[in-house]
Design an enzyme around this catalytic site. Structure first.
Site, PDB file in Angstrom:
ATOM      1  N   ASN A  10      11.167  37.542 -37.918  1.00 59.64           N
ATOM      2  CA  ASN A  10      10.609  38.798 -38.421  1.00 59.64           C
ATOM      3  C   ASN A  10      10.352  39.727 -37.222  1.00 59.64           C
ATOM      4  O   ASN A  10       9.592  39.380 -36.311  1.00 59.64           O
ATOM      5  CB  ASN A  10       9.300  38.481 -39.169  1.00 59.64           C
ATOM      6  CG  ASN A  10       8.625  39.720 -39.704  1.00 59.64           C
ATOM      7  OD1 ASN A  10       8.549  40.733 -39.016  1.00 59.64           O
ATOM      8  ND2 ASN A  10       8.104  39.649 -40.913  1.00 59.64           N
ATOM      9  N   ASP A  12       9.106  42.885 -37.277  1.00 62.86           N
ATOM     10  CA  ASP A  12       8.168  43.982 -37.565  1.00 62.86           C
ATOM     11  C   ASP A  12       7.376  44.432 -36.336  1.00 62.86           C
ATOM     12  O   ASP A  12       7.135  45.621 -36.135  1.00 62.86           O
ATOM     13  CB  ASP A  12       7.126  43.534 -38.598  1.00 62.86           C
ATOM     14  CG  ASP A  12       7.705  43.379 -39.988  1.00 62.86           C
ATOM     15  OD1 ASP A  12       8.824  43.851 -40.227  1.00 62.86           O
ATOM     16  OD2 ASP A  12       7.025  42.765 -40.831  1.00 62.86           O
ATOM     17  N   HIS A  13       6.945  43.456 -35.535  1.00 60.25           N
ATOM     18  CA  HIS A  13       6.000  43.820 -34.476  1.00 60.25           C
ATOM     19  C   HIS A  13       6.656  44.433 -33.254  1.00 60.25           C
ATOM     20  O   HIS A  13       5.967  44.956 -32.374  1.00 60.25           O
ATOM     21  CB  HIS A  13       5.073  42.651 -34.168  1.00 60.25           C
ATOM     22  CG  HIS A  13       4.242  42.333 -35.374  1.00 60.25           C
ATOM     23  ND1 HIS A  13       3.421  43.276 -35.969  1.00 60.25           N
ATOM     24  CD2 HIS A  13       4.178  41.241 -36.168  1.00 60.25           C
ATOM     25  CE1 HIS A  13       2.867  42.759 -37.047  1.00 60.25           C
ATOM     26  NE2 HIS A  13       3.318  41.523 -37.188  1.00 60.25           N
ATOM     27  N   ARG A  21       3.051  54.069 -29.549  1.00 54.65           N
ATOM     28  CA  ARG A  21       3.177  55.186 -28.623  1.00 54.65           C
ATOM     29  C   ARG A  21       4.003  56.328 -29.196  1.00 54.65           C
ATOM     30  O   ARG A  21       4.244  57.318 -28.504  1.00 54.65           O
ATOM     31  CB  ARG A  21       3.829  54.684 -27.323  1.00 54.65           C
ATOM     32  CG  ARG A  21       2.945  53.774 -26.508  1.00 54.65           C
ATOM     33  CD  ARG A  21       1.808  54.526 -25.839  1.00 54.65           C
ATOM     34  NE  ARG A  21       2.306  55.391 -24.793  1.00 54.65           N
ATOM     35  CZ  ARG A  21       2.376  55.032 -23.504  1.00 54.65           C
ATOM     36  NH1 ARG A  21       1.933  53.860 -23.122  1.00 54.65           N
ATOM     37  NH2 ARG A  21       2.858  55.859 -22.626  1.00 54.65           N
ATOM     38  N   HIS A  46       9.659  43.876 -42.940  1.00 57.72           N
ATOM     39  CA  HIS A  46       8.784  44.280 -44.056  1.00 57.72           C
ATOM     40  C   HIS A  46       8.556  45.782 -43.987  1.00 57.72           C
ATOM     41  O   HIS A  46       7.890  46.264 -43.077  1.00 57.72           O
ATOM     42  CB  HIS A  46       7.455  43.509 -43.920  1.00 57.72           C
ATOM     43  CG  HIS A  46       6.472  43.772 -45.014  1.00 57.72           C
ATOM     44  ND1 HIS A  46       5.231  43.176 -45.036  1.00 57.72           N
ATOM     45  CD2 HIS A  46       6.517  44.556 -46.125  1.00 57.72           C
ATOM     46  CE1 HIS A  46       4.559  43.581 -46.099  1.00 57.72           C
ATOM     47  NE2 HIS A  46       5.325  44.423 -46.769  1.00 57.72           N
ATOM     48  N   ARG A  48       6.511  48.356 -45.133  1.00 56.78           N
ATOM     49  CA  ARG A  48       5.240  48.501 -45.851  1.00 56.78           C
ATOM     50  C   ARG A  48       5.142  49.897 -46.452  1.00 56.78           C
ATOM     51  O   ARG A  48       5.758  50.846 -45.969  1.00 56.78           O
ATOM     52  CB  ARG A  48       4.062  48.261 -44.895  1.00 56.78           C
ATOM     53  CG  ARG A  48       3.935  46.808 -44.467  1.00 56.78           C
ATOM     54  CD  ARG A  48       2.651  46.599 -43.699  1.00 56.78           C
ATOM     55  NE  ARG A  48       1.502  46.583 -44.566  1.00 56.78           N
ATOM     56  CZ  ARG A  48       0.862  45.480 -44.960  1.00 56.78           C
ATOM     57  NH1 ARG A  48       1.248  44.300 -44.549  1.00 56.78           N
ATOM     58  NH2 ARG A  48      -0.173  45.554 -45.754  1.00 56.78           N
ATOM     59  N   ARG A  52       3.700  51.314 -41.507  1.00 54.57           N
ATOM     60  CA  ARG A  52       2.967  51.139 -40.243  1.00 54.57           C
ATOM     61  C   ARG A  52       3.812  50.484 -39.153  1.00 54.57           C
ATOM     62  O   ARG A  52       3.505  50.587 -37.989  1.00 54.57           O
ATOM     63  CB  ARG A  52       1.680  50.358 -40.464  1.00 54.57           C
ATOM     64  CG  ARG A  52       1.875  48.894 -40.690  1.00 54.57           C
ATOM     65  CD  ARG A  52       0.567  48.165 -40.658  1.00 54.57           C
ATOM     66  NE  ARG A  52      -0.247  48.438 -41.823  1.00 54.57           N
ATOM     67  CZ  ARG A  52      -1.093  47.546 -42.360  1.00 54.57           C
ATOM     68  NH1 ARG A  52      -1.224  46.359 -41.808  1.00 54.57           N
ATOM     69  NH2 ARG A  52      -1.808  47.829 -43.406  1.00 54.57           N
ATOM     70  N   GLU A  73      11.453  42.262 -46.864  1.00 54.67           N
ATOM     71  CA  GLU A  73      10.139  42.003 -47.460  1.00 54.67           C
ATOM     72  C   GLU A  73       9.596  43.290 -48.031  1.00 54.67           C
ATOM     73  O   GLU A  73       9.618  44.321 -47.346  1.00 54.67           O
ATOM     74  CB  GLU A  73       9.174  41.529 -46.377  1.00 54.67           C
ATOM     75  CG  GLU A  73       9.063  40.049 -46.261  1.00 54.67           C
ATOM     76  CD  GLU A  73       8.019  39.692 -45.225  1.00 54.67           C
ATOM     77  OE1 GLU A  73       7.006  40.404 -45.106  1.00 54.67           O
ATOM     78  OE2 GLU A  73       8.245  38.719 -44.528  1.00 54.67           O
ATOM     79  N   THR A 104      -0.274  40.402 -44.430  1.00 55.56           N
ATOM     80  CA  THR A 104      -0.257  39.877 -45.795  1.00 55.56           C
ATOM     81  C   THR A 104      -1.240  38.709 -45.893  1.00 55.56           C
ATOM     82  O   THR A 104      -1.056  37.684 -45.253  1.00 55.56           O
ATOM     83  CB  THR A 104       1.170  39.397 -46.156  1.00 55.56           C
ATOM     84  OG1 THR A 104       2.091  40.358 -45.657  1.00 55.56           O
ATOM     85  CG2 THR A 104       1.333  39.250 -47.646  1.00 55.56           C
ATOM     86  N   GLU A 154       8.642  31.507 -51.299  1.00 57.77           N
ATOM     87  CA  GLU A 154       8.241  31.333 -49.903  1.00 57.77           C
ATOM     88  C   GLU A 154       6.772  30.932 -49.920  1.00 57.77           C
ATOM     89  O   GLU A 154       5.905  31.668 -50.392  1.00 57.77           O
ATOM     90  CB  GLU A 154       8.453  32.618 -49.092  1.00 57.77           C
ATOM     91  CG  GLU A 154       8.029  32.417 -47.641  1.00 57.77           C
ATOM     92  CD  GLU A 154       8.576  33.462 -46.681  1.00 57.77           C
ATOM     93  OE1 GLU A 154       9.702  33.955 -46.892  1.00 57.77           O
ATOM     94  OE2 GLU A 154       7.860  33.769 -45.708  1.00 57.77           O
ATOM     95  N   HIS A 195       4.359  32.528 -42.366  1.00 51.00           N
ATOM     96  CA  HIS A 195       3.106  33.207 -42.030  1.00 51.00           C
ATOM     97  C   HIS A 195       2.298  32.388 -41.035  1.00 51.00           C
ATOM     98  O   HIS A 195       1.927  31.250 -41.314  1.00 51.00           O
ATOM     99  CB  HIS A 195       2.231  33.532 -43.248  1.00 51.00           C
ATOM    100  CG  HIS A 195       1.461  34.805 -43.008  1.00 51.00           C
ATOM    101  ND1 HIS A 195       0.325  34.828 -42.254  1.00 51.00           N
ATOM    102  CD2 HIS A 195       1.718  36.088 -43.345  1.00 51.00           C
ATOM    103  CE1 HIS A 195      -0.105  36.077 -42.164  1.00 51.00           C
ATOM    104  NE2 HIS A 195       0.726  36.862 -42.805  1.00 51.00           N
ATOM    105  N   GLY A 196       2.083  32.993 -39.893  1.00 54.42           N
ATOM    106  CA  GLY A 196       1.213  32.417 -38.869  1.00 54.42           C
ATOM    107  C   GLY A 196       1.806  31.241 -38.106  1.00 54.42           C
ATOM    108  O   GLY A 196       1.090  30.566 -37.357  1.00 54.42           O
ATOM    109  N   GLY A 217       7.288  35.653 -37.275  1.00 51.54           N
ATOM    110  CA  GLY A 217       7.320  36.946 -36.612  1.00 51.54           C
ATOM    111  C   GLY A 217       6.339  37.091 -35.476  1.00 51.54           C
ATOM    112  O   GLY A 217       6.705  37.073 -34.294  1.00 51.54           O
TER     113      GLY A 217
END
Ligand code: PXP
Length: 245
Positions: A10, A12-13, A21, A46, A48, A52, A73, A104, A154, A195-196, A217
């Site tokens: 993932n 996303d980050h 920035r 994802h 959103r 974001r 996602e 999430t 999932e 997740h996590g 992710g």
């Protein structure tokens, strides 16, 4: 020989960092192409509702440039289903979404949202897009997912991973994930988990033989600050291989 679970990365980050920035770097697309080169079996992103991290253009760019499957996602909304039908990802994973949450927080309540989810699954499947529901490890949720024709569930691994990180007893959470994975598999649902997940939590999760894909992710992007994407992805793949064996 058993087929190993796939590693979906993932990204996303990478977009979170870019948006912090307001610049055009780091590029989620470049990161995704690198992940692909380093052995990722799929890319997850994802979009959103508040945009974001990933924005609409990122999703279209990913779909046209990737050679590995794209897992999109999304929240269960008309807007997202419309975007999915334009993008045509390999799979859509429907997740609950609250604006105020940091990430999430739990699985989607399939029972409560059965009618709406069933309608969206029908639309997506009609387009040839596989559909996944992100759920807590619960038999009731799995039964309903099967009833409304989902292809995949999932299983939310967040609770287990967090407890492990803080050295708490994880016996109950791990049993819930194991039992839910077996139950979903017996009901002919493909089982994913995410997740996590970290280098520590992937160890026991890899031993659950019903899980066919992990989506990871935040830890991959975080750990890459120290070790680089290539080392982190290769290490995850090695941990999955060793522990599944
Ligand atoms: N799977 C789903 C359905 C998610 O919503 C997320 C978070 O976006 C992930 C996997 C990845 O979680 P993490 O970033 O904690 O690895």
């Amino acid at each position: 020989m058993e087929i190993l679970p796939r590693l979906g990365v993932n990204i996303d980050h990478v977009a979170t960092l870019r948006n912090a920035r307001g610049e055009n770097y780091p590029s989620p697309l470049r990161a995704a192409k690198d992940c692909e080169k380093f052995g990722a079996d799929g890319i997850t992103a994802h979009l959103r509702e508040d945009r974001r991290h990933i924005i609409d253009q990122d999703i279209f760019d990913l779909k046209s440039a990737l050679n590995v499957p794209l897992n999109f996602e999304m929240a269960a909304t008309d807007e997202m289903v419309e975007i999915a039908c334009d993008v045509m990802p390999n799979a859509c994973c429907i997740v609950p979404e609250k604006r105020e949450e940091v990430t999430t927080e739990g699985g989607i309540d399939v029972i409560k949202n059965s009618k709406r989810l069933g309608k969206y699954i029908h639309t997506l499947k009609d387009k040839g897009i596989r559909t996944s529901l992100f759920i807590d490890p619960s038999e009731k949720q799995i039964k309903e997912a099967k009833l409304i024709n989902a292809d995949i569930v999932e299983i939310h691994s967040g609770e287990y991973c967090r407890k492990l990180n803080y050295n708490k007893n994880t016996h109950e959470e791990l049993s819930l994930i194991t039992n839910a994975s077996q139950f979903a598999d017996q009901n002919n649902l493909e089982v994913h988990s995410g997740h996590g997940i970290t280098f520590d939590s992937i160890v026991e999760l890899s031993r659950i033989k019903e899980i066919k894909e992990f989506n990871i992710g935040h830890f991959i992007i975080s750990e890459s600050v120290y070790k680089g994407l290539e080392n982190v992805i290769r290490h995850f793949k090695e941990l999955i291989r060793q522990n599944r064996a």
